[in-house]
Motif scaffolding. Structure first.
Motif, short mmCIF file in Angstrom:
data_model
loop_
_atom_site.label_atom_id
_atom_site.label_comp_id
_atom_site.label_asym_id
_atom_site.label_seq_id
_atom_site.Cartn_x
_atom_site.Cartn_y
_atom_site.Cartn_z
N ARG A 178 17.74 27.00 3.34
CA ARG A 178 18.35 25.77 3.83
C ARG A 178 19.00 24.96 2.72
O ARG A 178 20.17 24.62 2.79
CB ARG A 178 17.34 24.90 4.57
CG ARG A 178 17.96 23.61 5.11
CD ARG A 178 17.06 22.89 6.10
NE ARG A 178 17.77 21.72 6.60
CZ ARG A 178 17.65 20.51 6.08
NH1 ARG A 178 16.83 20.28 5.07
NH2 ARG A 178 18.35 19.51 6.58
N LEU A 191 17.28 30.00 9.87
CA LEU A 191 16.71 30.02 8.52
C LEU A 191 16.07 31.36 8.22
O LEU A 191 16.19 31.90 7.11
CB LEU A 191 15.69 28.90 8.35
CG LEU A 191 16.24 27.49 8.44
CD1 LEU A 191 15.11 26.48 8.45
CD2 LEU A 191 17.20 27.22 7.30
N ALA A 204 12.26 22.91 5.46
CA ALA A 204 12.53 24.19 6.12
C ALA A 204 11.31 25.10 6.07
O ALA A 204 10.61 25.17 5.07
CB ALA A 204 13.70 24.89 5.44
#
Length: 116
Positions: free
Chosen positions: A51, A17, A107
């Motif tokens: 994400r 990420l 995320a």
């Protein structure tokens, strides 16, 4: 069940990420705007979540580490301030499997920026 465009909630700090966030930053899709004065810096991170791709706006105050230099920096070079921003998705969308009352896909990612 979620569709491909809206992934289910997953609390994650996967390094991938952060890598995607840097790609979005380099492409100009994710932006970091400084604001504030004196020794207190504020930053607004805005753009697509790495994400779920939903739009996020993350506002935070951060402490800059002054004069951290860097590998190979000469002594007469301008001091570098490294700012660490820990960003979490707060896209405002309710993702499947999210805890009650929570929005975002779960995320979290880190941006480390050098400011000369």
């Amino acid at each position: 069940m979620s569709d491909a465009a809206t992934p289910a909630y997953l609390a994650t700090t996967d390094r991938e990420l952060t890598d995607r966030a840097y790609d979005l930053l380099e492409a100009g899709q994710l932006t970091v705007s400084p604001h504030g004065s004196g020794d207190v810096y504020g930053f607004v991170v805005a753009g697509p979540c790495p994400r779920c791709a939903h739009h996020i706006v993350d506002r935070q105050v951060s402490v800059a580490l002054t004069g951290t230099g860097g590998v190979g920096r000469s002594a007469d070079a301008d001091p570098v301030e490294t700012v660490v921003l820990d960003v979490s998705c707060g896209c405002g969308s309710t993702h499947v499997d999210a805890p009650e009352g929570l929005t975002g896909c779960g995320a979290s990612f880190r941006l480390e920026l050098d400011i000369v």
